[in-house]
Design a protein around this motif. Sequence first.
Motif, short mmCIF file in Angstrom:
data_model
loop_
_atom_site.label_atom_id
_atom_site.label_comp_id
_atom_site.label_asym_id
_atom_site.label_seq_id
_atom_site.Cartn_x
_atom_site.Cartn_y
_atom_site.Cartn_z
N GLN A 43 0.83 -1.20 0.00
CA GLN A 43 0.00 0.00 0.00
C GLN A 43 0.87 1.26 0.00
OE1 GLN A 43 -2.43 0.71 3.57
NE2 GLN A 43 -4.17 1.06 2.22
N SER A 66 4.38 4.35 3.84
CA SER A 66 3.42 4.84 4.82
C SER A 66 2.03 4.72 4.24
CB SER A 66 3.71 6.31 5.18
OG SER A 66 3.63 7.12 4.03
N PHE A 67 1.04 4.75 5.11
CA PHE A 67 -0.35 4.74 4.68
C PHE A 67 -0.65 6.05 3.94
CE2 PHE A 67 -4.79 6.00 5.71
CZ PHE A 67 -5.43 5.05 4.91
N VAL A 104 -2.70 8.67 3.20
CA VAL A 104 -3.92 9.19 3.83
C VAL A 104 -4.93 9.71 2.81
CG1 VAL A 104 -4.84 10.89 5.44
CG2 VAL A 104 -2.63 9.80 5.90
N TRP A 131 -5.49 6.57 -0.61
CA TRP A 131 -5.49 5.12 -0.49
C TRP A 131 -6.57 4.45 -1.32
CZ3 TRP A 131 -9.48 2.23 1.66
CH2 TRP A 131 -10.44 2.92 2.40
N LEU A 139 -1.76 -4.00 3.02
CA LEU A 139 -1.94 -2.76 3.75
C LEU A 139 -0.72 -2.47 4.61
CD1 LEU A 139 -5.63 -3.31 4.93
CD2 LEU A 139 -4.84 -2.26 2.80
N ILE A 193 0.45 0.08 8.09
CA ILE A 193 0.03 1.02 9.13
C ILE A 193 1.24 1.34 10.00
CG2 ILE A 193 -0.75 -0.88 10.65
CD1 ILE A 193 -2.95 1.05 11.67
N SER A 245 -0.34 6.96 11.14
CA SER A 245 -1.67 6.72 10.58
C SER A 245 -2.58 5.94 11.53
CB SER A 245 -1.55 5.96 9.25
OG SER A 245 -0.94 4.69 9.42
N TRP A 246 -2.10 5.69 12.74
CA TRP A 246 -2.84 4.84 13.67
C TRP A 246 -4.27 5.35 13.90
CZ3 TRP A 246 -2.58 0.16 15.64
CH2 TRP A 246 -3.35 -0.15 16.75
N HIS A 250 -6.46 5.11 10.24
CA HIS A 250 -6.40 3.99 9.30
C HIS A 250 -7.75 3.28 9.21
CE1 HIS A 250 -4.98 0.49 7.13
NE2 HIS A 250 -3.81 1.09 6.96
N ARG A 287 -9.02 0.11 11.31
CA ARG A 287 -9.33 0.20 12.73
C ARG A 287 -10.79 0.56 13.04
NH1 ARG A 287 -6.75 3.90 15.81
NH2 ARG A 287 -7.25 2.58 17.62
N VAL A 317 -1.66 -7.08 6.38
CA VAL A 317 -1.24 -5.74 6.81
C VAL A 317 0.15 -5.82 7.41
CG1 VAL A 317 -2.44 -6.01 9.05
CG2 VAL A 317 -1.80 -3.72 8.24
#
Length: 283
Positions: free
Chosen positions: A12, A25-26, A28, A31, A48, A50, A54-55, A58, A61, A83
């Motif tokens: 990702q 990185s995710f 933001v 995606w 994926l 995380i 991005s916690w 994301h 979650r 992930v």
Amino acid sequence: MRLPPASIGIMQGRLVPKVGDRVQSFPVDDWEREFPLAAEIGFDSIELTIEMASWDIHPLRTADGRKRLDRLASANGVALAGVCCDTVMERPLTDSDAEARGRAVAMTIELIDGAGAIGLPMIELPVMGAASLKEPAAQDRFATAMDTLLPRAETLGVDILVESDLPPADLAALMRRIGHPRLGINYDTGNSTWFGFDPDDELPQLMPYLRNVHIKDCTRADYSVPLGEGETDFVRIFRHLGDAGYDRGFVLQAARQADDVGAARAYFGFTRALVRCYAPEVA
């Protein structure tokens, strides 16, 4: 949707612009845009990722976020491979502080729960750098964390895969020590080059535990270069994988370039040719 044998996926964030100066990185803002791009190139899946940045945002979650992931995957015919939990590199499961270690375990439980809720086959734990398992005490703490995490993973049908900087004999010994059917290894082709491991020594020892392969090229001096331009011996690696009948996933985690989509097309062709040559029965 289920992954086909010897599926080829991409990490990702590799098909859209980087977030700041982070290589991985995710993404933001982008995606959702990656799914049709991945499908158009021919990828079977997206793994994926995380991290702490991005916690809080994301989609894995939240229930609504997981629904969006599932809809995008189904609509584009691109499976969710799992992930990569870069969180554990920032919040190590092996922290010497018991309270910090407890928080890291709790975060990882939440990721296992999210993976199970959406049917992800695995979570990957990159235990390197500050999270390395090279010290015996770190291995002890990791094994203790697994005592909590693996039963949860087994209940939800999720594998926990370890990506490590341990020498192959030590990593295989750790797998045997913990000895749980839901614990396996994520093998990174480029990292092994970077660490100076020999595929002829490494892969026979790790193969019984191998459940995902990251495709990357490195030299002993340069971490991550375009596929085919480094010192990674892909022919030897894929020969071992083919001889062992490896039919799990491959995920591209190769060097970023100015044109990431163009690079991904070339990387996809590079990897597909290797899979078809050395594992033609599953390609």
